[in-house]
Design a protein around this motif. Structure first.
Motif, PDB file in Angstrom:
ATOM      1  N   ARG A  62      67.444 -13.531  -5.884  1.00 50.93           N
ATOM      2  CA  ARG A  62      67.058 -14.905  -5.577  1.00 50.93           C
ATOM      3  C   ARG A  62      67.876 -15.852  -6.446  1.00 50.93           C
ATOM      4  O   ARG A  62      67.956 -15.676  -7.662  1.00 50.93           O
ATOM      5  CB  ARG A  62      65.565 -15.078  -5.888  1.00 50.93           C
ATOM      6  CG  ARG A  62      65.052 -16.422  -5.522  1.00 50.93           C
ATOM      7  CD  ARG A  62      63.609 -16.642  -5.981  1.00 50.93           C
ATOM      8  NE  ARG A  62      63.232 -17.989  -5.666  1.00 50.93           N
ATOM      9  CZ  ARG A  62      63.618 -19.056  -6.373  1.00 50.93           C
ATOM     10  NH1 ARG A  62      64.359 -18.916  -7.457  1.00 50.93           N
ATOM     11  NH2 ARG A  62      63.270 -20.273  -5.987  1.00 50.93           N
ATOM     12  N   ALA A  63      68.500 -16.849  -5.802  1.00 52.42           N
ATOM     13  CA  ALA A  63      69.203 -17.898  -6.557  1.00 52.42           C
ATOM     14  C   ALA A  63      69.431 -19.069  -5.626  1.00 52.42           C
ATOM     15  O   ALA A  63      69.828 -18.884  -4.472  1.00 52.42           O
ATOM     16  CB  ALA A  63      70.545 -17.389  -7.075  1.00 52.42           C
ATOM     17  N   ASP A  64      69.182 -20.266  -6.116  1.00 58.25           N
ATOM     18  CA  ASP A  64      69.500 -21.475  -5.352  1.00 58.25           C
ATOM     19  C   ASP A  64      71.000 -21.727  -5.521  1.00 58.25           C
ATOM     20  O   ASP A  64      71.451 -22.041  -6.629  1.00 58.25           O
ATOM     21  CB  ASP A  64      68.678 -22.656  -5.882  1.00 58.25           C
ATOM     22  CG  ASP A  64      68.858 -23.900  -5.027  1.00 58.25           C
ATOM     23  OD1 ASP A  64      69.911 -24.028  -4.360  1.00 58.25           O
ATOM     24  OD2 ASP A  64      67.961 -24.760  -5.034  1.00 58.25           O
ATOM     25  N   VAL A  65      71.750 -21.573  -4.435  1.00 54.71           N
ATOM     26  CA  VAL A  65      73.213 -21.656  -4.552  1.00 54.71           C
ATOM     27  C   VAL A  65      73.702 -23.070  -4.889  1.00 54.71           C
ATOM     28  O   VAL A  65      74.868 -23.261  -5.190  1.00 54.71           O
ATOM     29  CB  VAL A  65      73.926 -21.140  -3.278  1.00 54.71           C
ATOM     30  CG1 VAL A  65      73.786 -19.633  -3.150  1.00 54.71           C
ATOM     31  CG2 VAL A  65      73.436 -21.859  -2.023  1.00 54.71           C
ATOM     32  N   ARG A  66      72.797 -24.052  -4.852  1.00 55.17           N
ATOM     33  CA  ARG A  66      73.209 -25.409  -5.260  1.00 55.17           C
ATOM     34  C   ARG A  66      73.201 -25.567  -6.766  1.00 55.17           C
ATOM     35  O   ARG A  66      73.661 -26.577  -7.285  1.00 55.17           O
ATOM     36  CB  ARG A  66      72.259 -26.447  -4.647  1.00 55.17           C
ATOM     37  CG  ARG A  66      72.321 -26.501  -3.135  1.00 55.17           C
ATOM     38  CD  ARG A  66      71.156 -27.275  -2.588  1.00 55.17           C
ATOM     39  NE  ARG A  66      69.889 -26.639  -2.932  1.00 55.17           N
ATOM     40  CZ  ARG A  66      68.689 -27.065  -2.537  1.00 55.17           C
ATOM     41  NH1 ARG A  66      68.598 -28.134  -1.779  1.00 55.17           N
ATOM     42  NH2 ARG A  66      67.604 -26.426  -2.886  1.00 55.17           N
ATOM     43  N   LEU A 142      80.956 -19.914   6.143  1.00 51.85           N
ATOM     44  CA  LEU A 142      80.398 -20.179   7.459  1.00 51.85           C
ATOM     45  C   LEU A 142      80.462 -21.663   7.747  1.00 51.85           C
ATOM     46  O   LEU A 142      79.848 -22.474   7.035  1.00 51.85           O
ATOM     47  CB  LEU A 142      78.946 -19.683   7.521  1.00 51.85           C
ATOM     48  CG  LEU A 142      78.744 -18.268   8.062  1.00 51.85           C
ATOM     49  CD1 LEU A 142      79.076 -18.196   9.555  1.00 51.85           C
ATOM     50  CD2 LEU A 142      79.584 -17.240   7.321  1.00 51.85           C
ATOM     51  N   GLY A 143      81.246 -22.004   8.758  1.00 54.56           N
ATOM     52  CA  GLY A 143      81.339 -23.387   9.214  1.00 54.56           C
ATOM     53  C   GLY A 143      80.542 -23.537  10.497  1.00 54.56           C
ATOM     54  O   GLY A 143      79.586 -22.805  10.747  1.00 54.56           O
ATOM     55  N   THR A 144      80.957 -24.472  11.333  1.00 51.10           N
ATOM     56  CA  THR A 144      80.326 -24.666  12.650  1.00 51.10           C
ATOM     57  C   THR A 144      81.313 -25.389  13.561  1.00 51.10           C
ATOM     58  O   THR A 144      82.113 -26.213  13.089  1.00 51.10           O
ATOM     59  CB  THR A 144      79.035 -25.504  12.551  1.00 51.10           C
ATOM     60  OG1 THR A 144      78.664 -25.929  13.874  1.00 51.10           O
ATOM     61  CG2 THR A 144      79.193 -26.754  11.701  1.00 51.10           C
TER      62      THR A 144
HETATM   63  N1  NAP Z   1      72.323 -20.841  13.759  1.00 52.84           N
HETATM   64  C1  NAP Z   1      73.335 -21.415  14.368  1.00 52.84           C
HETATM   65  O1  NAP Z   1      73.269 -21.703  15.571  1.00 52.84           O
HETATM   66  C2  NAP Z   1      74.611 -21.726  13.595  1.00 52.84           C
HETATM   67  C3  NAP Z   1      75.695 -22.269  14.311  1.00 52.84           C
HETATM   68  C4  NAP Z   1      76.861 -22.571  13.611  1.00 52.84           C
HETATM   69  C5  NAP Z   1      76.944 -22.339  12.251  1.00 52.84           C
HETATM   70  N2  NAP Z   1      75.874 -21.796  11.580  1.00 52.84           N
HETATM   71  C6  NAP Z   1      76.028 -21.572  10.130  1.00 52.84           C
HETATM   72  O2  NAP Z   1      75.747 -20.210   9.799  1.00 52.84           O
HETATM   73  C7  NAP Z   1      75.136 -20.156   8.507  1.00 52.84           C
HETATM   74  C8  NAP Z   1      73.824 -19.385   8.577  1.00 52.84           C
HETATM   75  O3  NAP Z   1      72.971 -20.049   9.477  1.00 52.84           O
HETATM   76  P1  NAP Z   1      71.654 -19.362  10.081  1.00 52.84           P
HETATM   77  O4  NAP Z   1      71.294 -20.182  11.266  1.00 52.84           O
HETATM   78  O5  NAP Z   1      71.859 -17.901  10.202  1.00 52.84           O
HETATM   79  O6  NAP Z   1      70.596 -19.672   8.918  1.00 52.84           O
HETATM   80  P2  NAP Z   1      69.025 -19.344   8.816  1.00 52.84           P
HETATM   81  O7  NAP Z   1      68.625 -18.324   9.831  1.00 52.84           O
HETATM   82  O8  NAP Z   1      68.296 -20.647   8.793  1.00 52.84           O
HETATM   83  O9  NAP Z   1      68.959 -18.715   7.356  1.00 52.84           O
HETATM   84  C9  NAP Z   1      69.370 -19.514   6.285  1.00 52.84           C
HETATM   85  C10 NAP Z   1      69.545 -18.652   5.057  1.00 52.84           C
HETATM   86  O10 NAP Z   1      70.011 -19.483   3.980  1.00 52.84           O
HETATM   87  C11 NAP Z   1      69.166 -19.285   2.862  1.00 52.84           C
HETATM   88  N3  NAP Z   1      69.177 -20.490   2.019  1.00 52.84           N
HETATM   89  C12 NAP Z   1      68.860 -21.760   2.359  1.00 52.84           C
HETATM   90  N4  NAP Z   1      69.036 -22.592   1.307  1.00 52.84           N
HETATM   91  C13 NAP Z   1      69.468 -21.812   0.277  1.00 52.84           C
HETATM   92  C14 NAP Z   1      69.822 -22.070  -1.062  1.00 52.84           C
HETATM   93  N5  NAP Z   1      69.794 -23.326  -1.557  1.00 52.84           N
HETATM   94  N6  NAP Z   1      70.195 -21.043  -1.857  1.00 52.84           N
HETATM   95  C15 NAP Z   1      70.246 -19.771  -1.362  1.00 52.84           C
HETATM   96  N7  NAP Z   1      69.944 -19.457  -0.091  1.00 52.84           N
HETATM   97  C16 NAP Z   1      69.548 -20.471   0.715  1.00 52.84           C
HETATM   98  C17 NAP Z   1      67.803 -18.936   3.441  1.00 52.84           C
HETATM   99  O11 NAP Z   1      67.033 -18.257   2.458  1.00 52.84           O
HETATM  100  P3  NAP Z   1      65.407 -18.394   2.387  1.00 52.84           P
HETATM  101  O12 NAP Z   1      64.885 -18.040   3.746  1.00 52.84           O
HETATM  102  O13 NAP Z   1      65.041 -17.409   1.334  1.00 52.84           O
HETATM  103  O14 NAP Z   1      65.130 -19.820   2.015  1.00 52.84           O
HETATM  104  C18 NAP Z   1      68.239 -18.030   4.603  1.00 52.84           C
HETATM  105  O15 NAP Z   1      68.500 -16.725   4.143  1.00 52.84           O
HETATM  106  C19 NAP Z   1      74.967 -21.600   8.029  1.00 52.84           C
HETATM  107  O16 NAP Z   1      76.007 -21.937   7.125  1.00 52.84           O
HETATM  108  C20 NAP Z   1      75.053 -22.404   9.325  1.00 52.84           C
HETATM  109  O17 NAP Z   1      75.502 -23.730   9.123  1.00 52.84           O
HETATM  110  C21 NAP Z   1      74.709 -21.490  12.232  1.00 52.84           C
END
Ligand code: NAP
Length: 251
Positions: A62-66, A142-144
């Motif tokens: 566990r770590a807040d990446v910010r 990871l972008g978008t």
């Molecule tokens: N989903 C899409 O449609 C989509 C499309 C384009 C790009 N992306 C990109 O893909 C990446 C992953 O997206 P996702 O949709 O798979 O995300 P997700 O299902 O919402 O999961 C987000 C993850 O980030 C973790 N997280 C959030 N804030 C954090 C912090 N401050 N420090 C450490 N961990 C943190 C969460 O941990 P906890 O649950 O423990 O808080 C969780 O494991 C992102 O960069 C997103 O912009 C996603």
């Protein structure tokens, strides 16, 4: 996959969605995987136990990446257990506001920019010493697709990820001579993520209709592109972007 066995990979935000799928795939390819997360202890432990059940190695941290101090302490913990990190997948999705620019405050827009870049800088700075020492490293952000093609309400995310993409290209230029590659994976909409969960069915069907390959991405589709960039096979690619969107938009 050549040379992957035993390498240490850090996947930020790996308790859910794309990060969890990536952690599973990198472990299946022989890497020892650090499953970083912020709130979801149980979900992160499930990712670890799922990996271990198939003979892989993983640890949840566990770590807040910010927060640079929290990131440093995560890296020290990994270093003590497994040695230096060779692969960084920076995937954590930091929350952001969805609304038109007209209604958005600087705190909302600037807050996302600050969080996104602060986290990228913290995790990248923390892994660079070991990668530099090894003369080998893979960094994948990871972008978008929304950083190139605007969609209503997504100005905070799209602008922050555009900054991240250019940051990646600058790093690719600077770190290439050290044997470190830096690339970006830009998904379109991905099913089985929290973002997808908030979309209504009609919106989803419109997106599918606009996608030549006839469906939305699964987290595993994105993980495949990340795993390629994490491997030897991508050795001569740096500063590039892979779109994983089924052809929804092309660039
Ligand atoms: N989903 C899409 O449609 C989509 C499309 C384009 C790009 N992306 C990109 O893909 C990446 C992953 O997206 P996702 O949709 O798979 O995300 P997700 O299902 O919402 O999961 C987000 C993850 O980030 C973790 N997280 C959030 N804030 C954090 C912090 N401050 N420090 C450490 N961990 C943190 C969460 O941990 P906890 O649950 O423990 O808080 C969780 O494991 C992102 O960069 C997103 O912009 C996603």
């Amino acid at each position: 996959m050549a040379g992957a066995t035993g390498r240490v990979a850090l996947v930020t935000g790996a308790s859910h969605g794309i990060g969890a799928a990536t952690a599973h795939l990198l472990a299946a390819r022989g890497m020892r995987v650090v499953v970083n997360y912020l709130h979801s202890d149980t979900a992160a432990e499930e990712v670890v136990s799922g990996i271990e059940a198939t003979g892989g190695r993983a640890m949840a941290v566990r770590a807040d990446v910010r927060e640079a101090a929290a990131v440093e302490s995560m890296i020290e913990q990994v270093q003590a257990a497994w040695g230096g990190i060779s692969v960084l997948v920076h995937n954590a999705l930091i929350p952001y506001v969805i609304k038109p620019f007209q209604d958005m405050t600087w705190e909302e827009l600037g807050g996302k920019l600050d969080d996104e870049m602060r986290a990228a800088v913290a995790v990248t700075k923390a892994v660079l010493p070991a990668m530099t020492e090894q003369g080998w490293g893979r960094i994948i952000y990871l972008g978008t697709g929304l950083s190139r093609r605007p969609r209503e309400g997504m100005i905070a995310l799209g602008t922050a990820k555009a900054a991240l993409a250019q940051f990646a290209r600058y790093l690719a230029q600077e770190l290439g001579p050290r044997g470190i590659t830096v690339n970006v994976v830009e998904p379109g909409p991905v099913e089985d993520t929290r973002m997808a969960d908030v979309l209504d069915e009609e919106h989803k069907q419109r997106q599918v209709a606009a996608t030549p390959l006839g469906r939305l991405a699964h987290p595993g589709d994105v993980a495949q592109a990340v795993a390629f960039y994490a491997s030897e096979e991508s050795a001569f690619m740096t500063g590039t972007t892979a779109a994983v969107n089924g052809g929804m938009f092309m660039y």
